[in-house]
Design a protein around this motif. Structure first.
Motif, short mmCIF file in Angstrom:
data_model
loop_
_atom_site.label_atom_id
_atom_site.label_comp_id
_atom_site.label_asym_id
_atom_site.label_seq_id
_atom_site.Cartn_x
_atom_site.Cartn_y
_atom_site.Cartn_z
N MET A 1 0.84 -1.20 0.00
CA MET A 1 0.00 0.00 0.00
C MET A 1 0.88 1.26 0.00
O MET A 1 1.97 1.26 0.55
N THR A 2 0.38 2.27 -0.64
CA THR A 2 1.06 3.56 -0.66
C THR A 2 0.18 4.59 0.02
O THR A 2 -1.00 4.70 -0.28
N GLY A 3 0.76 5.34 0.95
CA GLY A 3 0.00 6.37 1.64
C GLY A 3 -0.14 7.62 0.78
O GLY A 3 0.09 7.57 -0.43
N PRO A 4 -0.48 8.74 1.39
CA PRO A 4 -0.60 10.00 0.65
C PRO A 4 0.71 10.31 -0.08
O PRO A 4 1.80 10.18 0.50
N LEU A 5 0.61 10.71 -1.33
CA LEU A 5 1.81 10.92 -2.14
C LEU A 5 2.33 12.35 -2.05
O LEU A 5 1.56 13.31 -2.17
N PHE A 6 3.64 12.45 -1.83
CA PHE A 6 4.33 13.73 -1.79
C PHE A 6 5.38 13.76 -2.90
O PHE A 6 6.00 12.74 -3.19
N ASP A 7 5.59 14.94 -3.45
CA ASP A 7 6.75 15.19 -4.30
C ASP A 7 7.72 15.99 -3.46
O ASP A 7 7.47 17.16 -3.15
N SER A 8 8.81 15.36 -3.07
CA SER A 8 9.74 15.98 -2.11
C SER A 8 11.07 16.38 -2.73
O SER A 8 12.10 16.38 -2.06
N HIS A 9 11.05 16.71 -4.02
CA HIS A 9 12.26 17.25 -4.64
C HIS A 9 11.83 18.20 -5.75
O HIS A 9 11.42 17.76 -6.83
N MET A 10 11.90 19.49 -5.46
CA MET A 10 11.53 20.49 -6.47
C MET A 10 12.23 21.81 -6.19
O MET A 10 12.64 22.09 -5.07
N HIS A 11 12.36 22.58 -7.25
CA HIS A 11 13.18 23.80 -7.20
C HIS A 11 12.32 25.05 -7.38
O HIS A 11 11.10 24.96 -7.56
N THR A 12 12.97 26.20 -7.31
CA THR A 12 12.30 27.48 -7.53
C THR A 12 13.23 28.34 -8.39
O THR A 12 14.42 28.03 -8.53
N PRO A 13 12.72 29.44 -8.94
CA PRO A 13 13.58 30.28 -9.79
C PRO A 13 14.79 30.86 -9.07
O PRO A 13 15.73 31.32 -9.73
N GLN A 27 0.21 24.37 -7.22
CA GLN A 27 -1.02 24.14 -7.98
C GLN A 27 -0.89 22.91 -8.88
O GLN A 27 -1.83 22.12 -9.00
N ALA A 28 0.29 22.72 -9.47
CA ALA A 28 0.52 21.54 -10.30
C ALA A 28 0.40 20.26 -9.48
O ALA A 28 -0.14 19.25 -9.94
N ALA A 29 0.91 20.31 -8.24
CA ALA A 29 0.82 19.14 -7.35
C ALA A 29 -0.64 18.85 -7.01
O ALA A 29 -1.07 17.69 -7.00
N LEU A 30 -1.39 19.90 -6.74
CA LEU A 30 -2.81 19.74 -6.43
C LEU A 30 -3.55 19.15 -7.63
O LEU A 30 -4.34 18.20 -7.49
N ASP A 31 -3.25 19.67 -8.81
CA ASP A 31 -3.88 19.18 -10.04
C ASP A 31 -3.52 17.72 -10.31
O ASP A 31 -4.30 16.99 -10.92
N ALA A 32 -2.32 17.31 -9.87
CA ALA A 32 -1.87 15.93 -10.09
C ALA A 32 -2.39 14.97 -9.03
O ALA A 32 -2.12 13.77 -9.08
N GLY A 33 -3.14 15.50 -8.06
CA GLY A 33 -3.72 14.65 -7.03
C GLY A 33 -2.76 14.29 -5.91
O GLY A 33 -3.01 13.34 -5.15
N LEU A 34 -1.68 15.04 -5.78
CA LEU A 34 -0.73 14.77 -4.70
C LEU A 34 -1.25 15.32 -3.38
O LEU A 34 -2.02 16.29 -3.35
N ALA A 35 -0.81 14.71 -2.27
CA ALA A 35 -1.23 15.18 -0.95
C ALA A 35 -0.34 16.30 -0.44
O ALA A 35 -0.75 17.11 0.38
N GLY A 36 0.91 16.33 -0.94
CA GLY A 36 1.83 17.34 -0.44
C GLY A 36 3.07 17.45 -1.29
O GLY A 36 3.32 16.64 -2.19
N ILE A 37 3.84 18.48 -0.99
CA ILE A 37 5.11 18.73 -1.66
C ILE A 37 6.12 19.22 -0.64
O ILE A 37 5.75 19.73 0.43
N CYS A 38 7.38 19.07 -0.98
CA CYS A 38 8.44 19.68 -0.18
C CYS A 38 9.40 20.38 -1.15
O CYS A 38 9.97 19.72 -2.02
N PHE A 39 9.48 21.70 -1.03
CA PHE A 39 10.45 22.44 -1.84
C PHE A 39 11.86 22.12 -1.35
O PHE A 39 12.12 22.13 -0.14
#
Length: 261
Positions: A1-13, A27-39
């Protein structure tokens, strides 16, 4: 099983080589159905190190402020966390330690982008591979990965087999296994980095065999797209989950530098 999905590697300008505002990534993470992100933007380093490819020290507060603003805006809809992609480069540990002590980070990736003075993942310097012994290159690289794991500065090791980026694969693999032993022993996770699928090697970091070896050692995987533009957020996460689950691996996240999962 996989819990809530996070993208935990992303950059900024602020790193100088990414596009799109932090809120666009969220917003892209929300649109992709992710639960969270970590910049995890490229952290400041001493002025002489890799300056064009990271924020300056005097921009760090702006980075934190930008991420906090996104946290507030997306509260209740998306779990937004504050991290860094830090560099392990012998001699800079004290500087890194000071930056890591400056703010309450959720997650810190330890990455190796240089072997000595050579930025081996920079397309501008790809010709250097022709004059290097590949087995020796990988031994040197994984020795640095071990140093990063032993430093106590980081939560995970970034894009584990990065020198394969342009198709120069590890000819023997023993150094990688030794590095995995050290990573497991020190309790670190691995950045499961889907950007490799967008590079000439067309393979995620780590490769399937290294994913299996890491899973066998009980090492957790932190999903990350290494997004440098909003459209890359969550890139090929379904494939990533399959590669991890096929070998019995587990997906983890970090909050307040504490591992969950």
């Amino acid at each position: 099983m996989t819990g809530p999905l996070f993208d935990s590697h992303m950059h900024t300008p602020l790193c100088g080589h990414a596009t799109g505002s932090p809120r666009e990534y969220a917003q892209a993470a929300l649109d992709a159905g992710l639960a969270g992100i970590c910049f995890t933007d490229h952290m400041p380093m001493p002025a002489w190190y890799d300056a064009p490819w990271r924020m300056r020290l005097d921009q760090l507060a702006q980075y934190v402020e930008d991420v906090r603003a996104v946290q507030t805006e997306f509260a209740g809809r998306l779990d937004v966390r504050l991290g860094l992609e830090a560099d392990f480069h012998p001699g800079t540990e004290r500087f890194v330690e000071e930056v890591l002590g400056a703010h309450p980070w959720d997650y810190v990736i330890g990455s190796i982008h240089y072997i000595g003075a050579w930025g081996f993942d920079n397309p501008e310097f790809i010709a250097e591979y022709d004059s290097r012994d590949l087995a020796g290159l990988y031994r040197d690289y994984y020795a640095l990965a071990e140093g990063a794991a032993k430093s106590g500065l980081f939560d995970s090791i970034g894009h584990l087999d990065l020198p394969k980026k342009f198709g120069h694969r590890d000819p023997d693999g023993y150094a990688a296994l030794h590095a995995l032993d050290v990573i497991a022993e020190r309790g670190l996770a691995l950045d499961f980095n889907t950007a490799g699928w967008r590079k000439p090697v067309a393979e995620a970091y780590p490769a399937p065999d290294l994913t299996r070896q890491a899973a066998e050692r009980g090492i957790g995987f932190v999903l990350g797209s290494d997004a440098h533009k909003p459209g890359e957020v969550g890139h090929r996460f379904t494939d990533a989950i399959k590669q991890i689950h096929d070998v019995g691996g587990r997906i983890v996240t970090y909050q307040g530098r504490v591992r969950h999962g």
